[in-house]
Scaffold this active site. Structure first.
Site, PDB file in Angstrom:
ATOM      1  N   GLY A 270      45.443  17.168 -59.924  1.00 51.76           N
ATOM      2  CA  GLY A 270      44.837  16.321 -58.904  1.00 51.76           C
ATOM      3  C   GLY A 270      44.927  17.082 -57.592  1.00 51.76           C
ATOM      4  CE1 TYR A 311      55.333   9.439 -53.241  1.00 48.68           C
ATOM      5  CE2 TYR A 311      53.335  10.066 -52.083  1.00 48.68           C
ATOM      6  CZ  TYR A 311      53.962   9.360 -53.078  1.00 48.68           C
ATOM      7  OH  TYR A 311      53.215   8.581 -53.918  1.00 48.68           O
ATOM      8  CB  CYS A 337      53.933  -3.029 -35.629  1.00 47.50           C
ATOM      9  SG  CYS A 337      52.900  -3.178 -34.166  1.00 47.50           S
ATOM     10  CD  GLU A 338      56.336  -1.121 -41.213  1.00 48.98           C
ATOM     11  OE1 GLU A 338      57.435  -0.586 -41.426  1.00 48.98           O
ATOM     12  OE2 GLU A 338      55.955  -2.168 -41.745  1.00 48.98           O
TER      13      GLU A 338
HETATM   14  C1  LIG Z   1      49.376  12.028 -61.082  1.00 47.00           C
HETATM   15  C2  LIG Z   1      49.167  12.700 -62.353  1.00 47.00           C
HETATM   16  C3  LIG Z   1      48.575  13.964 -62.384  1.00 47.00           C
HETATM   17  C4  LIG Z   1      48.190  14.735 -61.162  1.00 47.00           C
HETATM   18  O1  LIG Z   1      49.287  15.185 -60.419  1.00 47.00           O
HETATM   19  P1  LIG Z   1      49.057  16.166 -59.190  1.00 47.00           P
HETATM   20  O2  LIG Z   1      50.411  16.414 -58.658  1.00 47.00           O
HETATM   21  O3  LIG Z   1      48.167  15.458 -58.212  1.00 47.00           O
HETATM   22  O4  LIG Z   1      48.378  17.368 -59.699  1.00 47.00           O
HETATM   23  C5  LIG Z   1      48.351  14.516 -63.624  1.00 47.00           C
HETATM   24  N1  LIG Z   1      48.677  13.870 -64.760  1.00 47.00           N
HETATM   25  C6  LIG Z   1      49.238  12.646 -64.757  1.00 47.00           C
HETATM   26  C7  LIG Z   1      49.547  11.981 -66.042  1.00 47.00           C
HETATM   27  C8  LIG Z   1      49.500  12.017 -63.564  1.00 47.00           C
HETATM   28  O5  LIG Z   1      50.078  10.814 -63.574  1.00 47.00           O
END
Ligand SMILES: *Cc1c(COP(=O)(O)O)cnc(C)c1O
Length: 410
Positions: A270, A311, A337-338
Site C-alpha cells: 500500500g 503513529y 481542539c486536541e
Molecule cells: C495494510 C495491509 C497491507 C499494506 O501495508 P502497507 O504497509 O501499506 O504496505 C498489506 N497487506 C495487508 C493484509 C494489510 O492489512
C-alpha cells in the site's frame, strides 16, 4: 515534487497554482511517482511470475484504482466495501484478494459469491469455509510466522499476541481441517508488518512459509504481503528492492524447484506504491510565538491526517510559498481542539500567515483515515496526470455533514 528557479512544481505545474485553483486543505498525488514505484517493484522481480496486489485501504480514490489497474496491479481488499469499490473501478473479482480480519462469515461468503480470492486468517473461519464449500472453492491461508518485523529475532511474546493470521504453531490443526473437508488451498500468505528495512526479515518469513508450503499439494501462489519501508526523510534508508528481488527471488525459485511447480509470487504493498506520491497542502492560518516554540496553526488537523498523532509518524513539512526564506524552527499544529501536532521544532523557510505548506508522504493512510471530527469537511483530492492537475474528489460541504442525519420531532 521538484524545486526549480524558486518554484516547487509537480510535473511542471507550480504547486502554489494547484493550491490556488483547488483551495486548501487539499491532497495532491503525482501519478508519475505511483507508476514509477510500480515499475521499480516489477523490475526487482523480473523473470518471476509476479502479481502486485495493491492494498487499497491506503488510498481508495476511484481514479487511483483506475490508474493502478491501467498499470497492471491487482487488489488486496480488507472489507467487502473495498471489494465493491475495486470492482466499480473495473477490476474483476478474480483479481481481488480479500484479506479481512475479524469479519463475519457472511461477509466472506459475499466475497466468495463475487468470485474473489479469499484469504483466511482464523481456524474457525477455515472450518466454516471447508464445511460450506468443501473443495468447490479454493482459498488462501494467512500464516503468522511470529517474526519481529524490523528486528532479527523470530518468535517474541509480543508477536505471539498478534490478532492476525493463523500461528504456524497451529499448522497441524490447519492441516487436519484441510484434510477433513478436502479443501483446495491455492496459496499461503504472510504479512509481517510495516516499515521493514531489512530484506533478511522477508527471507526469514519466506523460510517458514516454504517449509509450511511443502505440506500443501496444490498451491498456485505465495503472497509475501507488504511492509517495504519508504523514505520519510531525506537521508532515510529504504528497503533495497533490488537486493530483496535477488535474494527472495532466488530463494523462491529454489523453493519452486523443490515443490515441483512454478508458483506465482505475490506482494500487496500500500504505502510503498502511494505514500511518496502524495502531498497534503495546508495554509498557515496563524503564527503564534510562545516561550517554548513558534507555532504555525494550519487550516487542517488530525481530522485530515492522523498519522503523526496516531503513529508518531514523521512527515516532512516545507513552505511552498517561500522556498528561499530564512530558515527558522516551527511547530506545525492543527486547528482541532486536541493537541494535534504535525511536527515539532521543524526547520522551515520563514512562514508568513497565508503561506502554503506541503506535508510529505501523504499518499498512504491520509485521506483514507480522515474524519469529520470537529464537524470539518474532508479535503479535496487532486491527481496530477499527464501534466494536468485534475480534481478527483470534491471538498465536502455542509450537505455532506448532514446527509445521513435524521431530525426528529422534539
Ligand atoms: C495494510 C495491509 C497491507 C499494506 O501495508 P502497507 O504497509 O501499506 O504496505 C498489506 N497487506 C495487508 C493484509 C494489510 O492489512
Amino acid at each position: 515534487m521538484e524545486l526549480k528557479d524558486d518554484v516547487y512544481s509537480i510535473q511542471g505545474i507550480p504547486v502554489q497554482e494547484i493550491a490556488s485553483q483547488f483551495g486548501t486543505p487539499v491532497y495532491v498525488y503525482d501519478a508519475d511517482k505511483i507508476v514509477s514505484q510500480i515499475n521499480h517493484l516489477k523490475e526487482a522481480f523480473t523473470g518471476l511470475p509476479l502479481k502486485i496486489k495493491y492494498a487499497v485501504k491506503s488510498l481508495t480514490n476511484m481514479s487511483i484504482l483506475k490508474l493502478m489497474r491501467q498499470n497492471g496491479t491487482e487488489v488486496d481488499a480488507v472489507s467487502i466495501q473495498e471489494v465493491q469499490l475495486a470492482m466499480l473501478a473495473g477490476y474483476s473479482a478474480e483479481e481481488i484478494l480479500f484479506t479481512p480480519n475479524s469479519v463475519s462469515f457472511a461477509e466472506i461468503q459475499e466475497a466468495v459469491e463475487f468470485g474473489c480470492v479469499i484469504n483466511i486468517d482464523n481456524i474457525s473461519i477455515l472450518e466454516q469455509f471447508g464445511h460450506t464449500y468443501g473443495n468447490s472453492k479454493s482459498c488462501c491461508i494467512r500464516l503468522n510466522p511470529h517474526i519481529m518485523a524490523g528486528g532479527n529475532h523470530k518468535i517474541s511474546t509480543g508477536h505471539i499476541d498478534s490478532k492476525f493470521g493463523i500461528s504456524v504453531y497451529q499448522l497441524r490443526h490447519i492441516l487436519r481441517v484441510v484434510k477433513t473437508y478436502n479443501m483446495d488451498i491455492s496459496g499461503l500468505h504472510v504479512h509481517t508488518g510495516s516499515d521493514i528495512l531489512d530484506p533478511e526479515v522477508f527471507l526469514q518469513g519466506a523460510d517458514i512459509i516454504f517449509e509450511s508450503a511443502m505440506e500443501f499439494q496444490d498451491l498456485r501462489f505465495i503472497d509475501f504481503g507488504s511492509g517495504f519501508k519508504v523514505k520519510y526523510k531525506e537521508n532515510d534508508n529504504t528497503t533495497d528492492l533490488i537486493e530483496l528481488g535477488q535474494r527472495l527471488g532466488g530463494a523462491f525459485k529454489k523453493f519452486c524447484a523443490e515443490y515441483g511447480r512454478e508458483l506465482e509470487i505475490w506482494f500487496e504493498p500500500g504505502k510503498y506504491l502511494v505514500s511518496e506520491a502524495g502531498y497534503f497542502l495546508v495554509s498557515a492560518n496563524v503564527i503564534k510565538t510562545t516561550p517554548a516554540t513558534v507555532f504555525v496553526g494550519v487550516n487542517s488537523g488530525m481530522n485530515h491526517l492522523i498519522r503523526p498523532m496516531m503513529y508518531d509518524a514523521y512527515h516532512e513539512i516545507f513552505n511552498v510559498s517561500n522556498p528561499r526564506g530564512t530558515q527558522r524552527l516551527y511547530s506545525v499544529v492543527g486547528y482541532i481542539c486536541e493537541t494535534d501536532t504535525f511536527g515539532w521544532d521543524r526547520p522551515m523557510s520563514e512562514v508568513r500567515e497565508g503561506d502554503v505548506l506541503a506535508i510529505k508522504n501523504a499518499g498512504a493512510y491520509g485521506i483514507s483515515m480522515a474524519s469529520n471530527y470537529n464537524s470539518r469537511f474532508r479535503p479535496a483530492e487532486v491527481l496530477v496526470h499527464n501534466g494536468q492537475a485534475k480534481l478527483i474528489r470534491k471538498r465536502e460541504t455542509m450537505e455532506d455533514l448532514l446527509r445521513n442525519q435524521v431530525e426528529v420531532e422534539l
